[in-house]
Write an enzyme that holds these catalytic residues in place. Structure first.
Site, PDB file in Angstrom:
ATOM      1  N   GLY A  35       0.429  -1.554   0.295  1.00 47.88           N
ATOM      2  CA  GLY A  35       0.045   0.463   0.007  1.00 47.88           C
ATOM      3  C   GLY A  35       0.792   1.606   0.030  1.00 47.88           C
ATOM      4  O   GLY A  35       2.140   1.288  -0.842  1.00 47.88           O
ATOM      5  N   CYS A  90       1.544   3.187   2.779  1.00 50.35           N
ATOM      6  CA  CYS A  90       2.552   2.727   3.772  1.00 50.35           C
ATOM      7  C   CYS A  90       4.384   2.306   3.315  1.00 50.35           C
ATOM      8  O   CYS A  90       5.324   3.524   3.453  1.00 50.35           O
ATOM      9  CB  CYS A  90       2.558   2.630   4.781  1.00 50.35           C
ATOM     10  N   LYS A 139      11.320   8.475   4.962  1.00 48.55           N
ATOM     11  CA  LYS A 139      11.816   7.912   6.225  1.00 48.55           C
ATOM     12  C   LYS A 139      13.474   7.488   5.307  1.00 48.55           C
ATOM     13  O   LYS A 139      14.579   8.583   6.264  1.00 48.55           O
ATOM     14  CB  LYS A 139      11.467   6.603   7.135  1.00 48.55           C
ATOM     15  N   GLY A 188       1.217  19.170   8.437  1.00 45.12           N
ATOM     16  CA  GLY A 188       0.719  18.327   9.449  1.00 45.12           C
ATOM     17  C   GLY A 188       2.230  17.694   9.250  1.00 45.12           C
ATOM     18  O   GLY A 188       2.980  17.577   8.978  1.00 45.12           O
ATOM     19  N   ALA A 189       1.931  16.152   9.932  1.00 46.70           N
ATOM     20  CA  ALA A 189       3.439  15.247   9.510  1.00 46.70           C
ATOM     21  C   ALA A 189       4.009  15.375   7.938  1.00 46.70           C
ATOM     22  O   ALA A 189       5.179  15.279   7.936  1.00 46.70           O
ATOM     23  CB  ALA A 189       2.488  13.988  10.433  1.00 46.70           C
ATOM     24  N   GLU A 212       0.800  26.877   7.452  1.00 42.41           N
ATOM     25  CA  GLU A 212      -0.382  26.718   8.194  1.00 42.41           C
ATOM     26  C   GLU A 212      -1.192  27.650   8.247  1.00 42.41           C
ATOM     27  O   GLU A 212      -1.696  28.808   8.956  1.00 42.41           O
ATOM     28  CB  GLU A 212       0.639  26.372   9.509  1.00 42.41           C
ATOM     29  N   HIS A 268      22.618   5.292  31.951  1.00 45.95           N
ATOM     30  CA  HIS A 268      22.628   6.462  31.667  1.00 45.95           C
ATOM     31  C   HIS A 268      24.224   6.311  30.873  1.00 45.95           C
ATOM     32  O   HIS A 268      25.130   5.406  31.224  1.00 45.95           O
ATOM     33  CB  HIS A 268      22.913   7.276  32.615  1.00 45.95           C
TER      34      HIS A 268
END
Length: 463
Positions: A38, A40, A49, A181-182, A202, A442
């Site tokens: 699809g 994505c 990404k 938006g994203a 925006e 840490h």
């Protein structure tokens, strides 16, 4: 041919539902008119990404001196190669779905599906041949596409959607991105980092308007720091394409102004793919572009279900996947736990990254909560300082009376990898002091979650 379950669409909702159904012993087929995976995997989450990773590497190389590293020669971004790599990543992921379908004995039917009464599906292939299939259960997972405004019609060349933005033949020198938006913010960051002059427009008062206001304002500062122009409370009134130039008329609080750009990216959201799939013929009800369902994703017609972008809820890949699993497990009679839509994480992968779950501060106050807020800035984080990425913070919100974790809002490097801790903690009703007393490694970015919770309760050490 007869199946137990036919899934229409192979995006994150459809392919996950199909695989889970096969695991539960159902005979399954998936109908897909385009690439497996699809939007994505092919034109959304995954290839963007890959683009953003290239931008990240380019940014590091440009700032190598900050890390004591000398790069001999000029550092340039090869736009064509970046796009090619992204498409290769998408192709690899799509092939991965093909492998999973074979592994799980799922039949793939290529073509356009149309629902028919009586639990039938007509599939029209590339040669316009129609084959009819039957199933006991039919799951609609047809996803969504880029939304268009009447005054911002996409021509695919000068006024484009996210799909064209991933495969432009040449890098534009300037771009107006409409919608923050994203999708809008990720592409705005990508192109700005590679050297395109971006203007981000925006309509609402803040970019990433669904996020906590403090996060939105921090991201705006970070974007302006890298040279991006950000225009909030503003709207695009018209785009006049003259040759190679787009003249964009923008209405702002200070009046109208015209911005010239090579390309305009429309990123105002998505609309569901519910046209021409037979909803009317089968009597399935829908409101606007959303199919009406019950809590188990059943439509009003027995044997027909809907998940993902075609139903009400956040249009997110992980939501569609969760809905697909729950839908199939209900069909199998497993009585799964309903999806808690108040505990869905949202992530935006620009730099700094943004991640959140639950209520914003404004929403919590509007709901009548007396709240405790803890905020830990990455300027106080040893890991963030060592990495050279100190922009951002972790913000947590608790109900002061019950100590219930109402929400969390992160902005900074790699925070999308951190938000799951809060999602799990909220799922398990973990208390604030259980977080504080859980030893975090840490130095890490994730220890900032513990520090933020400690701040809310007056126990912070490193601030």
């Amino acid at each position: 041919m007869k199946y137990d379950i036919i899934v229409i669409g192979s995006g994150p909702g459809g392919y996950v539902a199909a695989i889970r159904a096969s695991q539960l012993g159902f005979k399954v087929a998936v109908v897909e008119r385009s690439e497996l995976g699809g939007i994505c995997l092919n034109w959304g989450c995954i290839p963007t990404k890959a683009l953003l990773k290239s931008a990240s590497v380019f940014k590091y190389l440009k700032h190598a001196n900050d890390y004591g590293i000398t790069v001999n020669g000029e550092v340039n971004a090869d736009f064509e190669a970046i796009v090619k790599r992204s498409r290769g990543v998408a192709e690899s992921m799509s092939k991965g779905i093909q492998f999973l379908f074979k592994k799980n004995h799922i039949d793939v039917i290529t073509g356009h599906a149309k629902l028919k009464p009586g639990k039938l599906v007509d599939v029209v292939d590339a040669e316009k041949n129609t084959t009819t299939y039957e199933a006991d259960h039919i799951i609609i997972a047809t996803g969504g596409r880029s939304k268009e405004l009447p005054n911002l019609k996409q021509d695919g060349k000068k006024i484009i959607s996210y799909r064209e933005a991933m495969t432009l033949p040449l890098q534009p020198q300037s771009m107006v991105v409409v919608g923050s938006g994203a999708i809008g913010t990720e592409f705005a960051y990508f192109y700005q980092t590679l050297g395109t002059q971006v203007t981000l427009v925006e309509f609402l008062p803040n970019i990433l308007p669904i996020e906590d206001e403090e996060v939105s304002k921090q991201l705006e500062r970070s974007f302006k720091k890298i040279g991006m122009k950000v225009m909030t409370d503003s709207s695009v009134e018209s785009v006049n394409v003259e040759g190679d130039i787009c003249r964009v008329l923008i209405k702002t609080p200070k009046g109208e102004q015209t911005v010239e750009a090579d390309v305009v990216l429309s990123a105002i959201g998505v609309v569901s793919n519910i046209e021409n799939i037979g909803l009317e013929e089968t009597g399935i009800t829908f409101v606007r572009d959303k199919i009406t369902i019950d809590d188990n994703y059943k439509t009003n017609i027995e044997g027909y279900y809907a998940i993902g972008d075609v139903v009400k809820g956040p249009a997110l890949a992980h939501v569609a996947s969760a809905e697909g699993i729950i839908c199939v497990e209900n069909i199998a009679g497993l009585n799964p736990e309903p999806l808690n839509y108040n505990n869905i994480p949202g992530c935006t992968y620009c730099s700094p990254e943004v991640a959140s779950v639950g209520m914003t501060e404004k929403a919590a106050l509007a709901a009548g909560y007396e709240i405790k807020i803890g905020k830990f800035p990455f300027t106080a984080s040893g890991k963030a300082t060592a990495s050279g990425s100190r922009d951002g913070f972790v913000k947590v919100i608790f109900d002061a009376k019950s100590n219930k974790w109402l929400g969390a809002h992160f902005i900074g490097e790699n925070v999308t990898e951190m938000i799951a801790e809060v999602v799990v903690a909220r799922k398990l009703d973990t208390t604030a002091h259980e977080i504080i007393k859980s030893v975090h490694p840490h130095p890490t970015m994730s220890e900032s979650i513990m520090e933020a919770v400690a701040t809310a309760y007056g126990e912070v050490i490193h601030l």
